[in-house]
Design a protein around this motif. Structure first.
Motif, PDB file in Angstrom:
ATOM      1  N   VAL A 129       0.841  -1.361   0.125  1.00 18.39           N
ATOM      2  CA  VAL A 129      -0.032  -0.160  -0.048  1.00 18.39           C
ATOM      3  C   VAL A 129       0.938   1.160  -0.189  1.00 18.39           C
ATOM      4  O   VAL A 129       0.445   2.198  -0.676  1.00 18.39           O
ATOM      5  CB  VAL A 129      -0.749   0.132   1.367  1.00 18.39           C
ATOM      6  N   GLU A 130       2.039   1.117   0.784  1.00 15.39           N
ATOM      7  CA  GLU A 130       2.869   2.424   0.704  1.00 15.39           C
ATOM      8  C   GLU A 130       3.110   3.237  -0.515  1.00 15.39           C
ATOM      9  O   GLU A 130       2.951   4.194  -0.825  1.00 15.39           O
ATOM     10  CB  GLU A 130       4.089   2.352   1.656  1.00 15.39           C
ATOM     11  N   LEU A 166      -4.447   1.540  -6.902  1.00 19.30           N
ATOM     12  CA  LEU A 166      -5.306   1.308  -5.823  1.00 19.30           C
ATOM     13  C   LEU A 166      -6.712   0.978  -6.177  1.00 19.30           C
ATOM     14  O   LEU A 166      -7.145  -0.080  -5.369  1.00 19.30           O
ATOM     15  CB  LEU A 166      -5.514   2.846  -5.390  1.00 19.30           C
ATOM     16  N   ALA A 167      -7.239   0.675  -7.286  1.00 21.89           N
ATOM     17  CA  ALA A 167      -8.403   0.203  -7.811  1.00 21.89           C
ATOM     18  C   ALA A 167      -8.194  -1.486  -7.704  1.00 21.89           C
ATOM     19  O   ALA A 167      -9.176  -2.172  -7.559  1.00 21.89           O
ATOM     20  CB  ALA A 167      -8.758   0.457  -9.360  1.00 21.89           C
ATOM     21  N   GLY A 168      -6.932  -1.892  -7.619  1.00 18.56           N
ATOM     22  CA  GLY A 168      -6.697  -3.232  -7.503  1.00 18.56           C
ATOM     23  C   GLY A 168      -6.526  -3.849  -6.187  1.00 18.56           C
ATOM     24  O   GLY A 168      -6.250  -4.903  -5.844  1.00 18.56           O
ATOM     25  N   GLY A 171     -11.312  -4.657  -1.289  1.00 18.61           N
ATOM     26  CA  GLY A 171     -12.570  -3.839  -0.656  1.00 18.61           C
ATOM     27  C   GLY A 171     -12.751  -2.869  -1.845  1.00 18.61           C
ATOM     28  O   GLY A 171     -12.549  -2.413  -2.917  1.00 18.61           O
ATOM     29  N   LEU A 172     -14.081  -1.972  -1.333  1.00 14.74           N
ATOM     30  CA  LEU A 172     -14.700  -1.224  -2.355  1.00 14.74           C
ATOM     31  C   LEU A 172     -13.820  -0.055  -2.528  1.00 14.74           C
ATOM     32  O   LEU A 172     -13.861   0.766  -3.631  1.00 14.74           O
ATOM     33  CB  LEU A 172     -16.247  -0.828  -1.714  1.00 14.74           C
ATOM     34  N   GLY A 173     -13.001   0.536  -1.718  1.00 12.79           N
ATOM     35  CA  GLY A 173     -12.395   1.692  -1.697  1.00 12.79           C
ATOM     36  C   GLY A 173     -11.408   1.892  -0.538  1.00 12.79           C
ATOM     37  O   GLY A 173     -11.125   0.785   0.369  1.00 12.79           O
ATOM     38  N   VAL A 174     -10.647   2.833  -0.663  1.00 16.37           N
ATOM     39  CA  VAL A 174      -9.520   3.032   0.409  1.00 16.37           C
ATOM     40  C   VAL A 174      -9.698   4.286   1.186  1.00 16.37           C
ATOM     41  O   VAL A 174     -10.159   5.483   0.382  1.00 16.37           O
ATOM     42  CB  VAL A 174      -8.187   3.052  -0.256  1.00 16.37           C
ATOM     43  N   ALA A 191     -12.028   5.433  -4.285  1.00 16.15           N
ATOM     44  CA  ALA A 191     -12.844   4.399  -5.029  1.00 16.15           C
ATOM     45  C   ALA A 191     -12.782   4.365  -6.421  1.00 16.15           C
ATOM     46  O   ALA A 191     -13.972   4.197  -6.918  1.00 16.15           O
ATOM     47  CB  ALA A 191     -14.126   4.127  -4.291  1.00 16.15           C
ATOM     48  N   PRO A 192     -11.742   4.285  -7.054  1.00 16.45           N
ATOM     49  CA  PRO A 192     -11.867   4.342  -8.660  1.00 16.45           C
ATOM     50  C   PRO A 192     -12.354   2.846  -9.112  1.00 16.45           C
ATOM     51  O   PRO A 192     -12.795   2.957 -10.274  1.00 16.45           O
ATOM     52  CB  PRO A 192     -10.428   4.315  -9.019  1.00 16.45           C
ATOM     53  N   GLY A 193     -12.360   1.720  -8.467  1.00 15.71           N
ATOM     54  CA  GLY A 193     -12.833   0.507  -8.640  1.00 15.71           C
ATOM     55  C   GLY A 193     -14.450   0.650  -8.853  1.00 15.71           C
ATOM     56  O   GLY A 193     -14.842  -0.375  -9.585  1.00 15.71           O
ATOM     57  N   ILE A 194     -15.147   1.483  -8.299  1.00 19.36           N
ATOM     58  CA  ILE A 194     -16.602   1.608  -8.547  1.00 19.36           C
ATOM     59  C   ILE A 194     -16.838   2.986  -8.949  1.00 19.36           C
ATOM     60  O   ILE A 194     -18.037   3.310  -9.054  1.00 19.36           O
ATOM     61  CB  ILE A 194     -17.318   1.297  -7.210  1.00 19.36           C
TER      62      ILE A 194
END
Length: 259
Positions: A129-130, A166-168, A171-174, A191-194
């Motif tokens: 994550v860092e 980050l989308a990978g 969870g739904l978002g960060v 939350a770019p994944g959604i």
């Protein structure tokens, strides 16, 4: 067919701040695919649809890309529309959704959300994550969302994550968060994944943030600020397994959709 819509800036006492949401009060449900297309057309973080069911209201929330199980700012905005535009009587609205029973009450100039408290578990992803968030990670928890505690408010404000990477993440978002300088804590939500690169003010994230910071700070009444470009202030209270999240809202537009 014509449908009335109302745009509200939630968690703000003035236009062009807080988090905008589009609200539809329907007599009956539309087809799911149509509601998703309407949300994509408005292209806001959330479009909410509400339908009366007996003494309660059923509420559903759609991002431009998908339906989500819980949303705070669009619930606040929906309550504002029902109270102020449609003159819903009383001081409390009971709502049903995919995450269970919710409520919104009027307390002076604020609306208070009654949401379930949510807890995450520690996860060992700091090394991954860092480099994505570009900041030193102090603590990391995961579950429905990924919560990343950074070392300072300045680190939260300066955070410029790699959104594709980050989308990978799970969870739904960060949620990135830290102790605040003028508030108990600050946060931002990506939350770019959604379909939401960065959400301006995320009420549902505070179902996680409130118990998290209540434990760390040893208090149940917490002031919060989501330091996005638009920004928004939230007043949070942990009551057992429930979180009370208070804020203001302002109507900024109304119109008709022709389909």
């Amino acid at each position: 067919m014509q449908l009335d819509f109302h745009q509200v800036d939630a968690f703000s006492d003035r236009p062009f701040a807080g988090n905008p949401a589009m609200i539809y009060r329907l007599d009956s449900w539309l087809d799911d695919a149509l509601m998703q297309r309407i949300a994509a057309e408005h292209n806001l973080a959330e479009t909410a649809f509400v339908v009366r069911e007996g003494a309660s209201w059923r509420i559903r929330w759609f991002t431009p890309a998908c339906e989500v199980p819980l949303c705070g700012h669009a619930t606040l905005a929906s309550a504002h529309v029902l109270f102020e535009v449609y003159d819903e009587p009383g001081e409390r609205l009971d709502l049903l959704c995919k995450s269970g029973a919710l409520a919104v009450s009027r307390e002076g100039e604020r609306l208070v959300l009654d949401f379930p408290a949510q807890y995450l578990e520690s996860v060992d992803l700091a090394g991954e994550v860092e480099p994505i968030v570009g900041q030193r990670v102090m603590n990391l928890q995961g579950g429905k969302e990924l919560l990343v505690e950074l070392e300072s408010e300045q680190a939260v404000r300066a955070c410029a994550p790699d959104l594709k990477a980050l989308a990978g993440l799970p969870g739904l978002g960060v949620i990135v968060t830290a102790r605040g300088e003028r508030h108990d804590f600050v946060s931002r939500y990506f939350a770019p994944g959604i379909g939401i690169d960065e959400d301006p003010v995320t009420g549902s994230a505070h179902c996680i943030l409130t118990p998290y910071w209540a434990e760390r700070l040893g208090k149940t009444e917490l002031s919060a600020f989501q330091c996005s470009a638009r920004g928004g202030e939230l007043h949070c209270r942990l009551e057992g397994e429930r979180v009370k999240i208070a804020g203001q809202a302002v109507l900024v537009a109304s119109g008709k959709l022709f389909i």
